[in-house]
Motif scaffolding. Structure first.
Motif, PDB file in Angstrom:
ATOM      1  N   ARG A 131      13.091  -9.507 -10.613  1.00 30.75           N
ATOM      2  CA  ARG A 131      12.888  -9.671 -11.930  1.00 30.75           C
ATOM      3  C   ARG A 131      13.474  -8.687 -12.648  1.00 30.75           C
ATOM      4  N   SER A 132      12.874  -7.733 -12.819  1.00 30.21           N
ATOM      5  CA  SER A 132      13.613  -6.830 -14.120  1.00 30.21           C
ATOM      6  C   SER A 132      12.176  -5.262 -14.233  1.00 30.21           C
ATOM      7  N   TYR A 133      13.713  -4.468 -14.815  1.00 32.15           N
ATOM      8  CA  TYR A 133      12.419  -3.063 -14.994  1.00 32.15           C
ATOM      9  C   TYR A 133      11.056  -3.226 -15.381  1.00 32.15           C
ATOM     10  N   LEU A 134      10.920  -3.832 -16.739  1.00 31.08           N
ATOM     11  CA  LEU A 134       9.519  -4.398 -17.067  1.00 31.08           C
ATOM     12  C   LEU A 134       8.912  -4.816 -16.161  1.00 31.08           C
ATOM     13  N   ILE A 135       9.181  -5.439 -14.842  1.00 29.53           N
ATOM     14  CA  ILE A 135       8.273  -5.848 -14.210  1.00 29.53           C
ATOM     15  C   ILE A 135       7.917  -4.453 -13.307  1.00 29.53           C
ATOM     16  N   LYS A 136       8.769  -4.051 -12.778  1.00 30.29           N
ATOM     17  CA  LYS A 136       8.732  -2.795 -12.289  1.00 30.29           C
ATOM     18  C   LYS A 136       7.691  -1.769 -12.347  1.00 30.29           C
ATOM     19  N   VAL A 137       7.484  -1.878 -13.570  1.00 25.92           N
ATOM     20  CA  VAL A 137       6.918  -0.826 -14.680  1.00 25.92           C
ATOM     21  C   VAL A 137       5.625  -1.157 -14.456  1.00 25.92           C
ATOM     22  N   TRP A 138       5.383  -2.394 -14.213  1.00 22.70           N
ATOM     23  CA  TRP A 138       3.657  -3.301 -14.699  1.00 22.70           C
ATOM     24  C   TRP A 138       3.400  -2.919 -12.797  1.00 22.70           C
ATOM     25  N   ARG A 139       4.692  -2.685 -11.371  1.00 19.10           N
ATOM     26  CA  ARG A 139       3.913  -2.420 -10.639  1.00 19.10           C
ATOM     27  C   ARG A 139       4.096  -1.085  -9.811  1.00 19.10           C
ATOM     28  N   ILE A 140       4.507  -0.888 -11.293  1.00 20.79           N
ATOM     29  CA  ILE A 140       4.302   1.115 -11.151  1.00 20.79           C
ATOM     30  C   ILE A 140       2.220   1.206 -11.265  1.00 20.79           C
ATOM     31  N   LEU A 141       2.351   0.347 -12.647  1.00 19.53           N
ATOM     32  CA  LEU A 141       1.234   0.938 -12.978  1.00 19.53           C
ATOM     33  C   LEU A 141       0.133   0.588 -12.245  1.00 19.53           C
TER      34      LEU A 141
ATOM     35  N   ARG B 104      12.826   9.815  -8.524  1.00 20.48           N
ATOM     36  CA  ARG B 104      13.923   8.148  -8.819  1.00 20.48           C
ATOM     37  C   ARG B 104      13.605   7.526  -8.061  1.00 20.48           C
ATOM     38  N   CYS B 105      12.505   7.271  -7.647  1.00 18.86           N
ATOM     39  CA  CYS B 105      11.499   5.755  -8.029  1.00 18.86           C
ATOM     40  C   CYS B 105      11.495   4.820  -8.914  1.00 18.86           C
ATOM     41  N   LEU B 106      10.744   5.737  -9.885  1.00 19.87           N
ATOM     42  CA  LEU B 106      10.046   5.771 -11.478  1.00 19.87           C
ATOM     43  C   LEU B 106      11.337   5.466 -12.483  1.00 19.87           C
TER      44      LEU B 106
ATOM     45  N   LYS C 297      18.400  -5.122  -6.339  1.00 23.31           N
ATOM     46  CA  LYS C 297      19.885  -5.121  -7.317  1.00 23.31           C
ATOM     47  C   LYS C 297      21.017  -5.010  -6.696  1.00 23.31           C
ATOM     48  N   ILE C 298      20.980  -4.337  -5.747  1.00 18.55           N
ATOM     49  CA  ILE C 298      22.395  -3.966  -4.791  1.00 18.55           C
ATOM     50  C   ILE C 298      21.714  -4.692  -3.207  1.00 18.55           C
ATOM     51  N   LYS C 299      21.168  -5.339  -3.136  1.00 15.44           N
ATOM     52  CA  LYS C 299      20.336  -6.120  -1.745  1.00 15.44           C
ATOM     53  C   LYS C 299      20.459  -5.189  -0.509  1.00 15.44           C
ATOM     54  N   LYS C 300      19.832  -3.899  -0.373  1.00 17.55           N
ATOM     55  CA  LYS C 300      19.236  -3.109   0.497  1.00 17.55           C
ATOM     56  C   LYS C 300      18.210  -2.156   0.478  1.00 17.55           C
ATOM     57  N   SER C 301      17.720  -1.844   1.830  1.00 20.59           N
ATOM     58  CA  SER C 301      16.658  -1.295   2.272  1.00 20.59           C
ATOM     59  C   SER C 301      16.515  -0.187   1.034  1.00 20.59           C
TER      60      SER C 301
ATOM     61  N   MET D  38       0.444  -1.038  -0.359  1.00 19.87           N
ATOM     62  CA  MET D  38      -0.009   0.089   0.304  1.00 19.87           C
ATOM     63  C   MET D  38       0.978   1.295   0.372  1.00 19.87           C
ATOM     64  N   HIS D  39       1.915   1.066  -0.141  1.00 21.08           N
ATOM     65  CA  HIS D  39       3.372   2.203  -0.037  1.00 21.08           C
ATOM     66  C   HIS D  39       3.933   2.618  -0.746  1.00 21.08           C
ATOM     67  N   CYS D  40       5.037   0.952  -1.715  1.00 17.42           N
ATOM     68  CA  CYS D  40       5.549   0.965  -2.588  1.00 17.42           C
ATOM     69  C   CYS D  40       5.345   0.267  -3.518  1.00 17.42           C
ATOM     70  N   PRO D  41       6.152   0.322  -4.764  1.00 15.71           N
ATOM     71  CA  PRO D  41       5.631  -0.715  -5.354  1.00 15.71           C
ATOM     72  C   PRO D  41       5.770  -1.902  -5.328  1.00 15.71           C
ATOM     73  N   ASN D  42       7.352  -2.351  -4.699  1.00 16.08           N
ATOM     74  CA  ASN D  42       7.430  -3.042  -4.980  1.00 16.08           C
ATOM     75  C   ASN D  42       7.621  -4.358  -3.727  1.00 16.08           C
TER      76      ASN D  42
END
Length: 421
Positions: free
Chosen positions: A189-199, A180-182, A167-171, A156-160
């Motif tokens: 998995r990938s940036y494509l999945i990140k885009v899906w999560r953002i939508l 900067r988030c976008l 990628k860097i294994k840090k919060s 409810m507060h973060c896309p992922n």
């Protein structure tokens, strides 16, 4: 369309919807109605106590068909409004689109709520990201005064869902959907999945009303408030499913236990690599992973036994011989139930200082923190637990403090009922 005077019930043998009068005290909405992880375990325990222990009538609404056998009682009806997890469907395009906003789920839920909600009905939402989608919040907008959402994760507060950069294994410290988030490629998995999560996150923000939120620890509430402050968040700790037994005499035990699946955010592989570098000599029992999961790691000098996931009885047998538990999770977590469970048994905990397991250590004074990115920090912490006196002191203190006010299901449901009043 359901009539306003009708109530919806489910014929359990066929799953068909039929009309009959049936007032529900609680409508519980979640992805899965069977135990497949910590979230579902809490949901099943909560429903059992409400339906059997408190004699409340429950309607369980899920996005998948499977139902835990223990929920088959006369006070629980089950209705499936989804088609299973979105990202594992055979038609990946359909799954991806419905995962952003599933109109069919929204319409079905809207009909159910209109038919089943009375003046006294409360709605408890536990999970939606796997098989229900943000569309449920559009249906819930008319019932925000009686809807309570549990933050078992941070979707409810973060896309992922974790404020974690895989990628860097840090919060991650970025505000959700800031520039900067976008542009940050943080998905597992990938940036494509990140885009899906953002939508999906944008769809969620458009659909949600002002439902009251529940955090499961003060530590996770602090994480939420750091990035997206909401005034109407209460705290209810998840229940600990343990029966009191004699304290485990950890100071007499030799091997140590690590709990966690072999995924980047859990930090298990990183911990084992650090232990290998300091030439750690004690036997390490890993619950939740297989040796093949660490095949490319240089861990040859460790005395390692990997058990995979075990049933409760087998876990308790292993914990009975544990000197202490490592909890190396690198993401915030929301509670880290295993930390409190170990303390309640009398097993001290060495916990990474970046996750919410820290709250239990502070509350019960039964362990030590270490910096998961600093070799010296881990080494110094382990040295302190080579002392039998230190281990015994933590074990006795944690066991005593926990059982002076156990976080059991009765206490949990008392808090749920109180907040819902």
């Amino acid at each position: 369309m359901f009539l306003k005077t009708a109530k919806l019930c489910i014929k359990k043998s066929t799953g068909c919807m039929i009309y009959m009068l049936n007032d529900y005290d609680y409508i519980v909405i979640t992805d899965h109605g069977y135990i497949n992880g910590g979230l579902a375990k809490v949901v099943v325990s909560q429903i059992l106590e409400l339906s059997i222990g408190r004699n409340k009538k429950i309607l369980l609404v899920t996005g998948s068909k499977k139902l835990a056998p223990e929920l088959s009682n006369n006070n629980v009806d089950h209705l499936v409004i989804g088609k299973g997890d979105y990202l594992t469907r055979s038609n990946s395009v359909d799954g991806a689109l419905n995962g952003i906003f599933d109109l069919s789920v929204a319409l079905k839920l809207r009909k159910i709520l209109k038919a089943c909600i009375t003046d006294d009905t409360k709605v408890l939402v536990h999970g939606w990201s796997k098989s229900l989608s943000p569309s449920i919040f559009l249906s819930l907008r008319s019932y925000t005064d009686r809807t309570f959402y549990w933050n078992h994760d941070y979707f409810m507060h973060c896309p992922n869902g974790g404020f974690f950069d895989y990628k860097i294994k840090k919060s991650c410290k970025e505000s959700a959907v800031s520039f900067r988030c976008l542009v940050r490629n943080c998905d597992s998995r990938s940036y494509l999945i990140k885009v899906w999560r953002i939508l999906r996150f944008f769809a969620f923000r458009l659909a949600r009303g002002k439902c009251s939120e529940i955090a499961v620890t003060n530590a996770s509430l602090n994480v939420i408030n750091e990035f997206s402050y909401f005034e109407s968040i209460s705290v209810i700790n998840n229940p600990i499913d343990l029966i009191k037994k004699d304290r485990i005499h950890s100071e007499k035990n030799d091997y140590v236990v690590v709990v966690g699946r072999p995924s980047p955010e859990k930090g298990v592989a990183e911990l084992l690599e650090l232990l290998s570098k300091i030439d750690f000599r004690r036997k390490i029992v890993v619950i939740g992973a297989e040796e093949s999961d660490f095949g490319n790691k240089k861990l040859q000098n460790l005395n390692l036994e990997c058990c995979g996931w075990l049933g409760r009885h087998d876990v308790e047998k292993i914990m009975a011989k544990a000197r202490y538990l490592f909890f190396p999770s690198l993401w915030y977590e929301t509670q880290g139930l295993v930390v409190t469970e170990a303390i309640a048994m009398g097993v001290p905990v060495i916990c990474a200082n970046v996750n919410c397991g820290m709250e239990a250590l502070g509350k019960y004074k039964a362990g030590m923190l270490y910096d998961p990115y600093e070799l010296d920090s881990l080494s110094e912490t382990i040295k302190l637990f080579e002392s039998n006196d230190n281990v015994k002191s933590c074990s006795e203190r944690g066991y005593r403090l926990y059982w002076s006010m156990p976080e059991n299901i009765n206490r949990h449901v008392d808090q749920v009922v109180k907040i819902c009043q």
